[in-house]
Structures are given as C-alpha cells and as structure tokens.
Design a protein around this motif. Structure first.
Motif, PDB file in Angstrom:
ATOM      1  N   ASN A  67       0.811  -1.228   0.000  1.00 36.85           N
ATOM      2  CA  ASN A  67       0.000   0.000   0.000  1.00 36.85           C
ATOM      3  C   ASN A  67       0.841   1.273   0.000  1.00 36.85           C
ATOM      4  N   TYR A 111     -11.277  -9.009  -3.111  1.00 33.07           N
ATOM      5  CA  TYR A 111     -12.051  -7.785  -2.909  1.00 33.07           C
ATOM      6  C   TYR A 111     -13.438  -8.059  -2.327  1.00 33.07           C
ATOM      7  N   ASP A 166     -13.278  -8.164   1.500  1.00 31.22           N
ATOM      8  CA  ASP A 166     -12.731  -6.986   2.172  1.00 31.22           C
ATOM      9  C   ASP A 166     -13.875  -6.190   2.792  1.00 31.22           C
ATOM     10  N   SER A 167     -13.965  -6.212   4.104  1.00 29.93           N
ATOM     11  CA  SER A 167     -15.073  -5.547   4.801  1.00 29.93           C
ATOM     12  C   SER A 167     -14.990  -4.026   4.715  1.00 29.93           C
ATOM     13  N   SER A 168     -13.835  -3.494   4.323  1.00 33.52           N
ATOM     14  CA  SER A 168     -13.702  -2.042   4.209  1.00 33.52           C
ATOM     15  C   SER A 168     -14.254  -1.517   2.885  1.00 33.52           C
ATOM     16  N   ARG A 169     -14.564  -2.423   1.963  1.00 31.88           N
ATOM     17  CA  ARG A 169     -15.074  -2.021   0.656  1.00 31.88           C
ATOM     18  C   ARG A 169     -16.577  -1.783   0.703  1.00 31.88           C
ATOM     19  N   ASP A 170     -17.038  -0.874  -0.147  1.00 31.57           N
ATOM     20  CA  ASP A 170     -18.474  -0.645  -0.317  1.00 31.57           C
ATOM     21  C   ASP A 170     -18.989  -1.627  -1.361  1.00 31.57           C
TER      22      ASP A 170
END
Length: 284
Positions: free
Chosen positions: A207, A270, A273-277
């Motif tokens: 990142n 993806y 990934d719980s941070s994704r909308d």
C-alpha cells in the motif's frame, strides 16, 4: 506494447510466456488440461507495436526486454521479472479499450507488484468495467502469491475472455474465474492487449509503504512466447478449448486445481474486504 491484432471482443485467449523463471513445485496440483499447448506462438512484430519508449527496449533471440529508469514513463510490451529490490514497480500485461473509450474504459489486468528482498512478488488480477480512472474507478482485485519463485524461470500467464466468463491461468492452472452475472459487471466491448513496466510507488508495494528506489535501476522485464487468438463479435472463430468439454465450464480436476491455488496462495479477495463498499460490486 500494444497488440495490433486485438480489436477483440467477446471471446479471447491470450497466453504470454512471461519470462518469470522457476521450476514448477512438486506440490502443484495438475489442472489435467493445458489450453496453452493448442496455440502457436507469434513473433513480437506479428502481434505487437511499440507505443512509447523504443529506447527502453531491445529484441534479441525471441525475447523482448523492457526496462524502467528515471527517463521512462509508460511502456507497452509483454514481460520477465527480476529479483532484488523492485518495490513500487509494476510489470504487467492487460486488456484495455482506453484508446477507444477514454475516461470510460474496460480493463482486464494481470500485474506483478514489485517487492523488497526476501518477500514474494504479488500477482494481482483485476477487472474494471466502464471505469473512469479519475478516482471513481472500481477495482475487482484478487491477489496471489505463487507456488514458485517467478524470478527463476519462465512461466505462462493467460487470460481467457468469453461472453460468459473471464478466467486467469498460471501455467494452465486456473487461479480465478469471473463469471458474467450481469452486463453492468462484465466487460463486453472490444479491447487491445498491452504490456507495461511502470512506477506505481503510491500503492504497489504494501500500500505504498515501499517506493521505487532508482538506486536499483534499471527495473527490467522480459517477454517471449506470445500467443494470441481472438474473435470479433459475431464473426467466425476457432478458439482453443479452455476445458476438455470445449466449453468455459472447467473440468472437475481444473476446479480442484483452482481451489488448491486459492486455498494456498490467495492473499486478497475484494469480495471479502469488509472495508469495501459492496454496493459498488454487486457480483459479490
């Protein structure tokens, strides 16, 4: 590099011998079927043209070598990975129609994310659908480590694109199958094939933690064994079979080998990934 041949649409098989070096691990589960053996290789001049940076490439004895240094920008051609410090550098080949649909393009990516000594390369597969590239582009990344060291020998990496599925292969082992669940989540417009090596320091390695360090320049990629077969939408076509049945339905053994690859080497999905909308990725 860019393929002249690939104004290709719904059905596409591309196999590129990324000059990623290594012997296959004995632990690998055989897929039992080998689509790449059905396609004869092309020379670089038969299928590709240089878009930018001819001073940063050479073609010798069937191998195309490209490199990145402080004088390089975007470059298109096929690939080979190098060991050592490659953080921040991406070596890739991908399908895109940005030339025809700037700001609203589709893309199917295989990208190698550079690394630091002692840490493995990350192979990132990605799919964009009508993306803009201006910050609203929605990626569908799945990232893998590999069951071999890709700096030790040549390996084949492939994309199969049909009206119903996109399948990514490594040495004929299917590692990802992306089905067409709706027109909104699947690329259907013609695309070209590109290869590139470029500086993506802002995100490529952990990142963006590690940047490209030009004390280690040049960053080199090599390519050979280009294999391309494509069909225009609605036109006659004879493609290699992607499975023993001749359809895009993988065999039981192929499915088992894909499950093996994902169980042991998948490092990011993806959809998980719980941070994704996930309203933006309804296929999840």
């Amino acid at each position: 590099m860019c393929s002249n041949l690939l104004n290709i649409m719904a059905t596409f098989l591309c196999v590129i011998g990324l000059l990623l070096m290594s012997n296959l691990s004995n632990a690998q589960l055989s897929p039992g079927y080998f689509p790449s053996k059905q396609v004869a290789p092309l020379s670089f001049d038969q299928g590709f043209r240089t878009l930018w940076g001819p001073q940063h490439q050479k073609f010798q004895q069937g191998t195309l070598t490209v490199w990145l240094d402080r004088n390089s920008g975007y470059f298109s051609a096929a690939m080979k990975l190098q060991p050592g410090y490659t953080a921040g550098v991406i070596t890739s080949f991908y399908l895109s129609n940005n030339e025809d649909f700037p700001g609203h393009h589709d893309e199917v990516d295989i990208e190698f994310l550079g690394t630091t000594p002692g840490k493995p390369y990350v192979l990132q597969t990605n799919i964009y659908v009508r993306g803009s590239g201006d910050g609203t582009l929605i990626g569908r990344e799945m990232k893998f480590h590999l069951w071999f060291d890709p700096t030790k020998a040549f390996h084949n990496y492939a994309i199969f694109w049909s009206p119903s599925d996109i399948i990514f292969f490594v040495d004929d082992v299917p590692i990802r199958k992306y089905p067409r669940k709706s027109d909104a989540t699947f690329p259907v417009r013609p695309m070209y094939l590109y290869g590139s090596i470029w500086d993506a320091s802002s995100w490529a390695t952990e990142n963006g933690k590690y940047k490209a360090n030009y004390n280690y320049q040049p960053f080199v990629g090599e390519y050979r064994n280009f294999k391309i077969v494509g069909c225009n939408s609605g036109g006659p076509c004879r493609l290699p079979k992607v499975s023993p049945s001749g359809s895009t339905k993988l065999s039981t053994q192929q499915v088992s080998s894909m499950q093996w690859a994902q169980r042991n080497y998948l490092v990011y999905d993806y959809c998980s990934d719980s941070s994704r909308d996930h309203t933006l990725t309804p296929e999840c």
